[in-house]
Design a protein around this motif. Structure first.
Motif, mmCIF file in Angstrom:
data_model
loop_
_atom_site.group_PDB
_atom_site.id
_atom_site.type_symbol
_atom_site.label_atom_id
_atom_site.label_comp_id
_atom_site.label_asym_id
_atom_site.label_seq_id
_atom_site.Cartn_x
_atom_site.Cartn_y
_atom_site.Cartn_z
ATOM 1 N N PRO A 133 0.745 -1.081 0.180
ATOM 2 C CA PRO A 133 -0.061 0.098 0.013
ATOM 3 C C PRO A 133 1.104 1.335 0.141
ATOM 4 C CG PRO A 133 -0.756 -1.558 1.697
ATOM 5 C CD PRO A 133 0.670 -2.060 1.088
ATOM 6 N N ILE A 134 1.924 1.416 0.409
ATOM 7 C CA ILE A 134 2.852 2.369 0.739
ATOM 8 C C ILE A 134 3.322 2.785 -0.832
ATOM 9 C CG2 ILE A 134 5.099 1.112 0.857
ATOM 10 C CD1 ILE A 134 4.366 4.215 2.732
ATOM 11 N N LEU A 135 3.220 1.874 -1.612
ATOM 12 C CA LEU A 135 3.801 2.314 -2.934
ATOM 13 C C LEU A 135 2.454 3.163 -3.779
ATOM 14 C CD1 LEU A 135 5.634 -0.721 -4.432
ATOM 15 C CD2 LEU A 135 6.608 1.369 -3.566
ATOM 16 N N ALA A 136 1.395 2.708 -3.441
ATOM 17 C CA ALA A 136 0.202 3.250 -3.874
ATOM 18 C C ALA A 136 0.279 4.907 -3.496
ATOM 19 C CB ALA A 136 -1.153 2.660 -3.217
ATOM 20 N N GLN A 137 0.628 5.077 -2.140
ATOM 21 C CA GLN A 137 0.754 6.305 -1.695
ATOM 22 C C GLN A 137 1.606 7.196 -2.504
ATOM 23 O OE1 GLN A 137 1.307 6.477 2.508
ATOM 24 N NE2 GLN A 137 -0.121 4.906 2.754
ATOM 25 N N ARG A 138 2.742 6.532 -2.912
ATOM 26 C CA ARG A 138 3.757 7.066 -3.436
ATOM 27 C C ARG A 138 3.940 7.227 -5.026
ATOM 28 N NH1 ARG A 138 8.361 7.544 0.191
ATOM 29 N NH2 ARG A 138 7.270 8.044 2.385
ATOM 30 N N ARG A 139 2.818 6.796 -5.828
ATOM 31 C CA ARG A 139 3.050 6.403 -7.105
ATOM 32 C C ARG A 139 3.317 7.503 -7.959
ATOM 33 N NH1 ARG A 139 -2.936 4.955 -9.060
ATOM 34 N NH2 ARG A 139 -3.177 4.036 -6.790
ATOM 35 N N LYS A 140 3.230 8.744 -7.956
ATOM 36 C CA LYS A 140 3.650 9.755 -8.639
ATOM 37 C C LYS A 140 5.170 10.251 -8.266
ATOM 38 C CE LYS A 140 -0.060 10.012 -11.310
ATOM 39 N NZ LYS A 140 0.220 9.236 -12.320
ATOM 40 N N GLY A 141 5.623 9.957 -6.973
ATOM 41 C CA GLY A 141 6.848 10.229 -6.377
ATOM 42 C C GLY A 141 8.051 9.569 -7.225
ATOM 43 N N GLN A 142 9.172 10.287 -7.101
ATOM 44 C CA GLN A 142 10.365 9.628 -7.807
ATOM 45 C C GLN A 142 10.822 8.290 -7.067
ATOM 46 O OE1 GLN A 142 13.762 11.708 -8.936
ATOM 47 N NE2 GLN A 142 12.687 12.708 -10.819
ATOM 48 N N ALA A 143 11.239 7.344 -7.646
ATOM 49 C CA ALA A 143 11.705 6.082 -7.108
ATOM 50 C C ALA A 143 12.921 6.165 -6.124
ATOM 51 C CB ALA A 143 11.863 4.951 -7.881
ATOM 52 N N GLY A 144 13.755 7.314 -6.663
ATOM 53 C CA GLY A 144 15.017 7.270 -6.010
ATOM 54 C C GLY A 144 14.877 8.011 -4.691
ATOM 55 N N TYR A 145 13.897 8.518 -4.304
ATOM 56 C CA TYR A 145 13.644 9.239 -3.046
ATOM 57 C C TYR A 145 12.666 8.013 -2.116
ATOM 58 C CZ TYR A 145 14.816 13.532 -5.024
ATOM 59 O OH TYR A 145 15.608 14.573 -5.666
ATOM 60 N N LEU A 146 12.559 7.106 -2.548
ATOM 61 C CA LEU A 146 11.857 6.109 -1.628
ATOM 62 C C LEU A 146 12.840 5.698 -0.651
ATOM 63 C CD1 LEU A 146 9.796 3.679 -3.990
ATOM 64 C CD2 LEU A 146 8.980 5.664 -2.746
ATOM 65 N N SER A 147 12.439 5.139 0.455
ATOM 66 C CA SER A 147 13.580 4.418 1.464
ATOM 67 C C SER A 147 13.903 3.049 1.029
ATOM 68 C CB SER A 147 12.945 4.250 3.094
ATOM 69 O OG SER A 147 12.005 3.309 2.661
ATOM 70 N N GLY A 148 14.873 2.509 1.548
ATOM 71 C CA GLY A 148 15.660 1.353 1.175
ATOM 72 C C GLY A 148 14.446 0.229 1.064
ATOM 73 N N GLY A 149 13.494 0.157 2.073
ATOM 74 C CA GLY A 149 12.806 -1.015 2.238
ATOM 75 C C GLY A 149 11.593 -0.863 1.221
ATOM 76 N N GLU A 150 11.227 0.510 1.033
ATOM 77 C CA GLU A 150 10.430 0.699 -0.237
ATOM 78 C C GLU A 150 10.622 0.613 -1.586
ATOM 79 O OE1 GLU A 150 8.379 4.522 2.425
ATOM 80 O OE2 GLU A 150 9.429 5.010 0.872
ATOM 81 N N GLN A 151 12.276 0.870 -1.802
ATOM 82 C CA GLN A 151 12.754 0.655 -3.056
ATOM 83 C C GLN A 151 12.860 -1.058 -3.221
ATOM 84 O OE1 GLN A 151 16.540 2.101 -3.963
ATOM 85 N NE2 GLN A 151 15.486 4.280 -3.698
ATOM 86 N N GLN A 152 12.987 -1.732 -2.432
ATOM 87 C CA GLN A 152 12.830 -3.327 -2.342
ATOM 88 C C GLN A 152 11.398 -3.733 -2.527
ATOM 89 O OE1 GLN A 152 15.781 -5.460 -2.123
ATOM 90 N NE2 GLN A 152 14.234 -6.383 -3.195
ATOM 91 N N MET A 153 10.441 -2.976 -2.143
ATOM 92 C CA MET A 153 9.092 -3.318 -2.298
ATOM 93 C C MET A 153 8.761 -3.143 -3.760
ATOM 94 S SD MET A 153 7.380 -1.975 1.017
ATOM 95 C CE MET A 153 7.638 -2.112 2.633
ATOM 96 N N LEU A 154 9.339 -1.834 -4.187
ATOM 97 C CA LEU A 154 9.036 -1.590 -5.657
ATOM 98 C C LEU A 154 9.702 -2.631 -6.556
ATOM 99 C CD1 LEU A 154 7.883 0.347 -7.772
ATOM 100 C CD2 LEU A 154 10.112 2.068 -7.569
ATOM 101 N N ALA A 155 10.740 -2.823 -6.217
ATOM 102 C CA ALA A 155 11.755 -3.930 -7.219
ATOM 103 C C ALA A 155 10.879 -5.241 -7.226
ATOM 104 C CB ALA A 155 13.004 -4.404 -6.559
ATOM 105 N N ILE A 156 10.219 -5.704 -5.985
ATOM 106 C CA ILE A 156 9.489 -6.859 -5.985
ATOM 107 C C ILE A 156 8.303 -6.642 -6.865
ATOM 108 C CG2 ILE A 156 8.161 -8.574 -4.708
ATOM 109 C CD1 ILE A 156 10.404 -8.148 -2.673
ATOM 110 N N GLY A 157 7.623 -5.470 -6.413
ATOM 111 C CA GLY A 157 6.429 -5.297 -7.091
ATOM 112 C C GLY A 157 6.461 -5.052 -8.746
ATOM 113 N N ARG A 158 7.601 -4.381 -9.360
ATOM 114 C CA ARG A 158 7.800 -4.453 -10.441
ATOM 115 C C ARG A 158 8.076 -5.577 -11.348
ATOM 116 N NH1 ARG A 158 13.366 -1.065 -11.689
ATOM 117 N NH2 ARG A 158 14.034 -3.271 -10.735
#
Lengths: 259, 344, 293, 263
Positions: A133-158
């Motif tokens: 769900p955290i990615l949904a909140q950040r969907r328009k934000g730049q991936a580079g500004y996500l925290s490490g954990g959120e980036q890992q989530m994005l990598a898995i989500g992708r």
């Protein structure tokens, strides 16, 4: 009998600088299972994943011998993008999200795997946002500004967008705080359970990995040093020795006394 | 160890043959060989910069021009003898080289490419427009070089004028790579950050290599001025820079012997093209004179591409492979370390 | 005419020329972004496109739209050939080797054009109406203004394409990280080839506009070299940097032509580049890179 | 006495901190191991010591002298040498030339001396060759390979050439970044012996990043453990082996109970 998702038999991997990365490795990932691959740095874990996902030639490595078969088919010689389109998704160590793109654009990049299978659709995105769900909140934000954990989530989500049949996860816990690691492993287990995605997991965090894997292999210097069910390995002293050098055989490994 | 001794003996024999050339060679040869000697100096200079240190210069032709004009100026206006005018011309070229290279060498290789390209265009503009010094479009006309009662006006004498510095400067360059200085250049080309950890100051050594390369270009330009006895802006344009780049690549980057081969190849090539055009021109109504220049450019470009793709280590590598029967080993990549970070 | 009016007139005319520079710069950045190659032949690819257009429109007397279409297709084919035969074979070689190769390609193209067409200047057909254009009292050359409108439109389209299309995302993904792009199922090699073709198409349009504003010679490609230095300093990763750099150089050229004697205009871009290297060594918009070892 | 003293080191890239408040001391003539899971900041720490990164805060002292702001190329002259995690040799050069590069700062020949190659330059070069042959190459059993190009050597030997290059500078402080990564058991043992020999023969202070815990336990006099860019523990190898925080950093923590165990 249903064929296993992934079978490696007698795989030898070598890099240009004549480093033997992996020797005579055989492993199986059953359909819908989670298998962990443990080992110290340089043991050959990442090389194994790179061989499966077809990245070896890009990294100046070669598979010298052995067979890799995915869902009963030999995948040797397939280009990495072709393998992805068959459903082998490799989530690389260090996450590698596209930092300059938004979260959603990162997910769009994931849809290229669907080329030739079916058109792009939003349902996959919603599913990813459901898991994270955290990615949904950040969907328009730049991936580079996500925290490490959120980036890992994005990598898995992708990878999830691409409807994987086999996910290769390379150290998802790398550099993450224990609480975040637990959260990510919980979701990995959930994805595996709900979608039936087979998972091959490379980890340093042995306790975590053994906690969710049904079966595990321990690599040492490119060879399988131990294998067994997650629970049995967790109880095994060899894991402790591997990471801490204080195994059951205690001082037997002294270099100081060596001739 | 034996191999290097063989190589040194071979070099000595070649040097001797070169010095005695006017005794046995026909006149046209002597003319071409003088030109070759000048081209060798310039090629060796660019090879130090580009081949050994890994800094690409697109302004080598302009720095030759600076040497030529400076030499001409010193000889005509200040009345200096050639043995002072030419080295001073080299120094001026080196100083100007530094002036253009200084801002970019502090940063990264690619910026030097741009700075040298700018130098090529800006200097060429200066050659054209700073009439008081350069003589504008008319250029400068020089008296033949003379010293101690000897006038260098015959083909044979001009040849000595060019060949002696060519041999000396080639040896100087070859010696560099037997010492810490040359090793530092190569180390910078291969892995600059690692070189730094070994105590090599990147800025100082890059500047040294670039200044030295420009000095060689300046000397070559000064000799060129005395050889043609005229200096005009058209002589030192971008195509000259490409000519020498091609000479370095064709001969072999990072090899002094390769520079010799490359210079020889590139000196002969226009002559061969001219002959070819003459022959073809008899059958077709070709205006050979008009086509020669663009044809040369095309061929220089093609050579550059073909060698970079098929034999990035140049003719010298081919030659060694032919000479060395055991040469079964595959050629090592030119700069292996950079290959993986090509994009950044 | 007041001094201010002259200034404005030159400013606008300069910016109009700058549009072409921006377009060439975008073609250059496109290739660099995707494949990491500094294409020093960009200007000469643009020149080749313009000659093809000339051949079709004047020699074969085709309608200009048809001629432009053929020129674009031809350029794309040429770019594909170059990518296939030269650059793909040079993968993994050091940057300077690749730069030398593209430089060589430029020389080959220029040489062939000069052999085929000679060095005389050709006039392109009146693709853009000549009628002058007025903003208040300020008169502007019609070709330049309409050329500028065209280039702006094209630039906008490219930016939107990169920003929002799926292919644009593939391109940016490839640019950011080739291996991860492969991991996403993106056919990276095809992305390379496509960007080369796209750059060639853009270059052709830029070349036709540039040649119709002035004239067509084999040296038209020098524009490419002029722009390139500026673009590199404008910051290779920033599309905004390219736009500003292109327009700025156009403006600066016009200013030097207006206020400085002689033809110093020819070397304005290079002086600007050197000045910039001294002041802002990492480029106008570039930042000091964090190097990982 | 401490050869290297790093105080309260903080390093961040664009807001993300790689190291925060790290203090590590390497005692003179001892082997200090820096350990920790992947991404803990070990290599960043080395890069600060060798001068690649300028720390955001904190100080680096070598023999009591503050070298925090010294550029990397000035450090070897003070006695710092290092090897790299991914072997960083100069390909296309011979083994001997690679090793000679390590001694760069100890030589004097300038541009003109080099080009003329008379007297001093010639003698200096011959002397260096002799010294490397007798001290370093012999010691590391590389003498038979001196004239080979490095890329033709097997991996284990390449590592040894890198070590030889670092030793050619006769360093007081040697930084070894995973010197046995990718090696088999026998090669690891040989390398371990070499490291001990170096210390014995030259009294070199050694900082060691290593993942093979057996080796760390065995070789080091002192261990510093990094995790998430912080130094979580220091002490003797035995103490570290028993330290609960260290064990969990390595093995991972069970953390919160899993939402759902796989069936």
């Amino acid at each position: 009998m249903v064929p296993a998702t992934l079978v490696l038999t007698g795989v030898d991997i070598r890099y240009q600088a004549s480093v033997d990365a992996v020797r005579d490795l055989s492993l199986t990932v059953p359909r819908g299972g989670i298998v962990a691959l443990l080992g110290a740095n340089g043991a050959g874990k990442s090389s194994t994943l790179n061989a499966i996902s077809g990245f070896l030639p890009l990294l100046r490595g070669r598979m010298m011998a052995g067979r890799i078969s995915f869902e009963g088919e030999d995948t040797a010689g397939l280009a990495p993008h072709a393998l992805v389109r068959r459903g082998v998704l490799h989530v690389r160590e260090g996450r590698h999200v596209f930092a300059d793109m938004t979260v959603e654009e990162n997910l769009v990049a994931g849809t290229f795997a669907l080329t030739g299978r079916r058109a792009v659709h939003r349902r996959g995105f919603d599913e990813v946002y459901g898991y994270f769900p955290i990615l949904a909140q950040r969907r328009k934000g730049q991936a580079g500004y996500l925290s490490g954990g959120e980036q890992q989530m994005l990598a898995i989500g992708r990878a999830l967008v691409a409807e994987p049949r086999l996910m290769l996860l390379d150290e998802p816990s790398l550099g993450l705080a224990p609480r975040v690691v637990a959260e990510i492993f919980a979701i990995i287990a959930r994805i595996n359970r709900e979608k039936g995605t087979s998972i091959l997991l490379v980890e340093q965090n042995a306790v975590m990995a053994l906690g969710c894997a049904q079966y595990a292999y321990v690599l040492e210097n490119g060879r399988v040093a131990a294998e067994g069910s997650g629970a049995s390995l967790a109880a095994d002293a060899s894991i402790r020795e591997l990471y801490l050098g204080v195994g059951a055989d205690g001082a037997a490994r002294s270099f100081r006394d060596a001739p | 160890m034996r191999a290097t001794r063989h190589r040194r003996a071979l070099a000595a024999v070649l040097a001797l043959l070169a010095l005695l050339l006017p005794l046995y060679a026909p006149t046209q040869w002597i003319y071409l060989c003088s030109l070759l000697a000048i081209n060798v100096i310039s090629t060796v200079g660019l090879n130090i910069v580009t081949g050994y240190t890994g800094l690409l210069s697109l302004g080598h032709g302009a720095f030759m021009g600076v040497g030529a004009y400076a030499t001409g100026y010193f000889a005509i206006r200040l009345g200096l003898p050639f043995y002072l005018a030419i080295p001073l011309g080299g120094v001026v070229a080196a100083v100007l080289g530094l002036a253009f290279g200084l801002p970019s060498l502090r940063i990264r290789g690619l910026y030097l490419v741009i700075a040298t390209l700018s130098a090529q265009f800006i200097l060429n503009w200066v050659f054209n427009n700073w009439t008081e010094v350069t003589g504008g479009l008319n250029g400068l006309s020089l008296q033949p070089a003379a010293a101690f009662g000897v006038v260098f006006d015959s083909d044979a004498r001009l040849y000595f004028l060019c060949a002696v510095p060519a041999i000396g400067l080639s040896l100087f360059a070859a010696n560099l790579f037997r010492t810490r200085v040359g090793r530092a250049f190569i180390a910078i080309r291969e892995r600059d950050r690692t070189a730094e950890v070994l105590g090599i100051s990147l800025v100082r050594y890059k500047l040294a290599a670039f200044a030295l390369g420009s000095f060689y270009a300046g000397i070559a330009g000064g000799l060129m001025a005395y050889f043609f006895r005229i200096v005009t802006p058209g002589q030192y344009q971008l195509d000259v820079s490409v000519f020498f780049l091609a000479a370095v690549v064709v001969g072999g980057m990072g090899s002094i012997a390769g520079s010799l081969l490359g210079a020889a190849f590139m000196t002969l090539l226009p002559e061969v093209l001219r002959l070819l055009l003459d022959v073809v021109g008899q059958f077709f109504a070709l205006r050979a004179a008009l086509i020669l220049v663009p044809l040369r450019e095309t061929v220089f470009g093609l050579l550059l591409i073909l060698f970079l793709i098929y034999e990035p280590r140049g003719l010298i590598r081919l030659l060694r492979r032919v000479l060395d029967r055991r040469g079964a080993a595959p050629p090592p990549p030119l700069i292996a370390s950079l290959s993986s970070k090509q994009t950044r | 005419m007041s001094g201010l009016q002259v200034f404005l007139e030159y400013t606008l005319a300069g910016i109009a020329t700058g549009g072409v520079y921006t377009l060439v710069g975008l073609g250059f950045v496109l290739v660099f972004k995707a494949s990491g190659v500094f294409n020093f032949a960009m200007g000469d690819m643009m020149m080749a496109g313009a000659y093809t257009f000339y051949l079709c429109a004047v020699v074969f007397d085709l309608h200009w739209a048809v001629a432009l279409l053929i020129a674009v297709v031809f350029s794309c084919a040429l770019a594909w050939l170059i990518e296939r035969t030269v650059l793909r074979r040079m993968m993994g070689q050091p940057v300077i080797a690749v730069v030398m190769a593209t430089f060589g390609i430029g020389f080959v193209l220029r040489g062939i054009a000069a052999i085929a067409f000679g060095s005389e200047a050709y006039q392109l057909p009146a693709l853009l109406p000549r009628a002058p254009f007025f903003i208040g009292d300020i008169m502007l050359p019609g070709k330049s203004v309409r050329g500028f409108v065209l280039t702006t439109g094209l630039c906008g389209a490219i930016i939107l394409f990169l920003r929002y299309s799926r292919a644009g995302i593939a391109l940016r993904a490839t640019a950011a990280d080739q291996i991860t792009a492969y991991a996403m199922g993106i056919n990276v090699r095809r992305v390379f080839a496509l960007t080369w073709m796209a750059a060639a198409a853009i270059g052709t349009v830029a070349g036709v506009i540039a040649a119709s504003v002035t004239s067509l010679t084999p040296d038209l490609g020098t524009i490419g070299l002029n722009v390139l230095g500026v673009v590199i300093l404008g910051g290779l990763n920033s599309v905004g940097g390219v736009i500003v750099a292109g327009l700025f150089i156009g403006w600066l050229e016009a200013m030097t032509a207006a206020y400085l004697p002689g033809d110093i205009r020819e070397i304005t871009p290079y002086i600007a580049v050197l000045a910039m290297l001294m002041i802002r060594p990492y480029g106008l918009f570039g930042t000091r890179p964090v190097e990982r070892i | 006495m401490s050869a290297l003293e790093v105080c309260d080191l903080t390093l961040s890239f664009g807001g993300i901190s790689a190291l925060s408040g790290v203090s590590i001391v390497a005692a003179d003539g001892q082997i200090t191991a820096v350990i920790g899971p992947n991404g803990a900041g070990k290599t960043s720490f080395f890069n600060v010591v060798s001068g690649f990164y300028r720390p955001t805060a904190g100080r680096v002292l070598l023999d009591g002298r503050d070298i925090t702001a010294l550029p990397p190329h000035r450090r070897p002259a003070l006695g710092i040498a290092r090897t790299f995690q991914n072997i960083a040799l100069f390909h296309g050069m011979t083994v001997l030339d690679n090793i000679k590069l390590g001694a760069h700062t100890q030589l004097q020949t300038g541009l003109f001396g080099a080009g003329l190659f008379l007297g001093h330059a010639r003698r200096e070069e011959a002397e260096l060759t002799r010294r490397i042959q007798s001290d370093v190459a012999g010691f590391l059993e590389l003498d038979t390979h001196a004239d080979k190009e490095v890329q033709d050597l097997p991996y284990g030997l390449q590592r040894r050439v890198e070590l030889a290059r670092a030793l050619a500078a006769r360093p007081k402080l040697l930084l070894l970044d995973e010197p046995v990564a990718g090696m088999n058991r026998e090669e690891k043992q040989a390398m371990s012996r070499l490291i001990l020999d170096i210390r014995r023969q030259w009294g070199t202070t050694i900082l060691l990043i290593e993942h093979d815990m057996g080796m760390v336990m065995d070789l080091s006099d002192h261990v510093a453990v990094l995790n998430f860019g912080r130094c979580i523990a220091t002490g003797t190898p035995d103490e570290m082996g028993r330290n609960q925080e260290v064990i969990s950093a390595y093995l991972g923590e069970p953390g919160a109970p899993l939402a759902g165990q796989a069936a």
